[in-house]
Design a protein around this motif. Structure first.
Motif, short mmCIF file in Angstrom:
data_model
loop_
_atom_site.label_atom_id
_atom_site.label_comp_id
_atom_site.label_asym_id
_atom_site.label_seq_id
_atom_site.Cartn_x
_atom_site.Cartn_y
_atom_site.Cartn_z
N TRP A 1 -6.48 12.31 6.81
CA TRP A 1 -7.61 13.27 6.37
C TRP A 1 -7.14 14.63 6.31
CZ3 TRP A 1 -11.94 11.86 4.24
CH2 TRP A 1 -12.35 10.59 4.67
N PHE A 2 -6.06 14.90 7.01
CA PHE A 2 -5.52 16.51 6.70
C PHE A 2 -4.79 16.30 5.54
CE2 PHE A 2 -6.37 17.73 11.04
CZ PHE A 2 -6.46 19.04 11.07
N LYS A 3 -4.26 15.48 5.00
CA LYS A 3 -3.45 15.49 3.94
C LYS A 3 -4.42 15.30 2.54
CE LYS A 3 1.25 13.19 5.05
NZ LYS A 3 2.02 12.07 4.44
N LEU A 4 -5.28 14.49 2.50
CA LEU A 4 -6.24 14.42 1.58
C LEU A 4 -7.05 15.75 1.23
CD1 LEU A 4 -8.09 12.81 -0.54
CD2 LEU A 4 -9.41 12.25 1.61
N TRP B 1 -5.07 7.94 -3.19
CA TRP B 1 -5.66 8.18 -1.65
C TRP B 1 -6.50 6.95 -1.21
CZ3 TRP B 1 -3.67 11.74 0.96
CH2 TRP B 1 -3.21 12.60 0.53
N ILE B 2 -6.67 5.96 -2.19
CA ILE B 2 -7.15 4.87 -1.88
C ILE B 2 -6.06 3.99 -1.27
CG2 ILE B 2 -7.74 2.58 -2.67
CD1 ILE B 2 -9.59 4.10 -4.94
N PHE B 3 -5.03 4.08 -1.72
CA PHE B 3 -3.83 3.09 -1.04
C PHE B 3 -3.26 3.91 -0.02
CE2 PHE B 3 -3.87 1.28 -5.24
CZ PHE B 3 -3.66 0.01 -5.12
N ALA B 4 -3.21 5.30 0.04
CA ALA B 4 -3.07 6.04 1.32
C ALA B 4 -4.05 5.67 2.57
CB ALA B 4 -3.05 7.61 1.03
N GLY B 5 -5.25 5.61 2.16
CA GLY B 5 -6.08 5.47 3.15
C GLY B 5 -6.01 3.94 3.77
N LYS B 6 -5.49 2.93 2.95
CA LYS B 6 -5.43 1.77 3.48
C LYS B 6 -4.14 1.57 4.13
CE LYS B 6 -7.67 -0.99 -0.36
NZ LYS B 6 -7.47 -1.82 -1.50
N PHE B 7 -3.05 2.23 3.81
CA PHE B 7 -1.69 2.35 4.57
C PHE B 7 -1.86 3.07 6.09
CE2 PHE B 7 1.97 5.16 5.60
CZ PHE B 7 2.79 4.07 5.87
N TYR B 8 -2.57 4.20 5.97
CA TYR B 8 -2.62 4.75 7.35
C TYR B 8 -3.61 4.05 8.04
CZ TYR B 8 0.05 8.72 5.68
OH TYR B 8 1.16 9.66 5.14
N LYS B 9 -4.55 3.36 7.69
CA LYS B 9 -5.41 2.44 8.34
C LYS B 9 -4.60 1.25 8.89
CE LYS B 9 -9.81 0.07 8.39
NZ LYS B 9 -10.96 -0.58 7.51
N GLU B 10 -3.85 0.78 8.30
CA GLU B 10 -3.15 -0.54 9.02
C GLU B 10 -1.95 0.20 9.88
OE1 GLU B 10 -0.66 -4.33 7.65
OE2 GLU B 10 -1.44 -3.31 6.17
N ASN C 1 0.85 -1.14 -0.19
CA ASN C 1 0.02 -0.13 -0.12
C ASN C 1 0.90 1.18 0.01
OD1 ASN C 1 -2.33 -1.32 -0.04
ND2 ASN C 1 -2.51 -1.49 2.38
N PHE C 2 2.07 1.17 0.74
CA PHE C 2 2.69 2.22 0.91
C PHE C 2 3.50 2.47 -0.44
CE2 PHE C 2 7.28 3.94 1.23
CZ PHE C 2 6.75 5.38 2.03
N ILE C 3 4.16 1.42 -1.15
CA ILE C 3 4.61 1.60 -2.55
C ILE C 3 3.68 2.14 -3.43
CG2 ILE C 3 5.52 0.53 -4.60
CD1 ILE C 3 7.59 0.95 -2.32
N TRP C 4 2.43 1.84 -3.75
CA TRP C 4 1.52 2.31 -4.64
C TRP C 4 1.23 3.80 -4.35
CZ3 TRP C 4 0.92 0.42 -9.04
CH2 TRP C 4 1.01 -1.06 -9.36
N MET C 5 0.87 4.13 -3.03
CA MET C 5 0.51 5.52 -2.58
C MET C 5 1.69 6.17 -3.23
SD MET C 5 0.38 6.91 1.33
CE MET C 5 2.18 6.61 1.65
#
Length: 297
Positions: free
Chosen positions: A234-237, A210-219, A146-150
């Motif tokens: 959310w602040f970054k988005l 932002w899909i992959f960023a959401g998954k990364f930060y959730k994990e 997720n981090f790499i795709w982000m």
């Protein structure tokens, strides 16, 4: 003997026998409450029908029940090393973003371009190294991906913008050499198509980011139990969307109808939100005390 706690006072052993126990028999109860003991896997010493010297071998908390069970945490040395790597990368990313502001002091632009590029490159290596180490340590197959795709999706956006710019540029150059109105219309259509394609491509890659960023930060929130990572996302988005609107085509439209001052304020708010997100991320990483291994059921 291995077994599982059925409820307060009862353990089902692997031998099929039900054993009684009291809270005082659990050696590593910690901060677990009696109502949290159900379904915990345990190792114990049977004495008749009583379980003694009980050790909970697989703890589970409400934070991760939806996805995983926590069964391992890294040593403090590993946690500190990973934290330091990623914290350094965040600081370098921040300096990379503010370096171009040196142009306000009439310094040679190529100098700041060189500084920004090198800071970004070093920060990228450190962040990838940190997240890769973390993923391997907790045996997560999704965190690093997720981090790499982000990180990759924004580069797709840049490539699309460059390609669209070249197409529009070459078409614009050809526009001046054409004498017929039909030719001018055709070239104009190419320019318009390139611009629209660039905008659509940028939006698509932005959504992917932002899909992959959401998954990364959730994990990250899950394995560190630091809720600040949710606010970082959310602040970054919101910050980057605000910047995209202010600096993109929408910004030109707003400037025409409302005024340049409003658009400048809009862009400023975006920068502030992104900066706040970076500060929150630094705080979140500093506050990490344990990083837990997550095993999929």
């Amino acid at each position: 003997m291995k077994g599982k706690i059925l409820g307060l006072g009862a353990i089902s052993g692997n031998d099929g026998v039900r054993y009684k126990f009291g809270l005082e028999d659990i050696e590593n109860l910690g901060d677990l409450k009696p109502e949290d003991l159900s379904n915990k896997e345990v190792d114990f010493a049977p004495e008749g029908t009583k379980a003694t010297k009980i050790f909970i071998t697989c703890k589970q908390n409400d934070f991760s029940k939806a996805l995983d069970n926590i069964s391992f945490d890294l040593t403090q040395d590993n946690v500190s090393s990973i934290k330091n790597l990623y914290l350094i990368s965040i600081v370098l990313f921040i300096f990379c973003n503010i370096a171009p502001f040196g142009l306000l002091f009439d310094v040679e632009p190529t100098v700041f371009s060189f500084i920004s590029f090198n800071l970004f490159f070093v920060a990228l290596i450190l962040s990838v190294w940190a997240i890769r180490s973390l993923s391997k340590a907790i045996q997560s197959k999704t965190l690093f991906n997720n981090f790499i795709w982000m990180m990759i999706f924004p580069f797709f956006s840049i490539v699309i913008i460059i390609i669209a710019g070249f197409i529009a540029g070459f078409a614009g150059a050809g526009l001046g050499t054409l004498g017929s109105s039909e030719g001018s219309i055709g070239v104009g259509a190419i320019i318009g198509g390139a611009i629209i394609g660039g905008v659509i491509g940028t939006i698509i890659t932005g959504v992917g980011t932002w899909i992959f960023a959401g998954k990364f930060y959730k994990e990250m929130e899950l394995i560190t139990q630091q809720s600040l990572f949710k606010y970082v996302f959310w602040f970054k988005l919101i910050g980057f969307v605000t910047l995209f609107i202010g600096l993109g085509g929408v910004g030109f439209v707003l400037a025409f109808f409302i005024g340049v001052g409003f658009v400048t304020l809009f862009i400023g708010v975006g920068f502030v939100l992104v900066f706040v997100a970076e500060i929150l991320e630094i705080i979140a990483w500093i506050k990490i005390e344990k990083i837990y291994k997550v095993e999929k059921k």
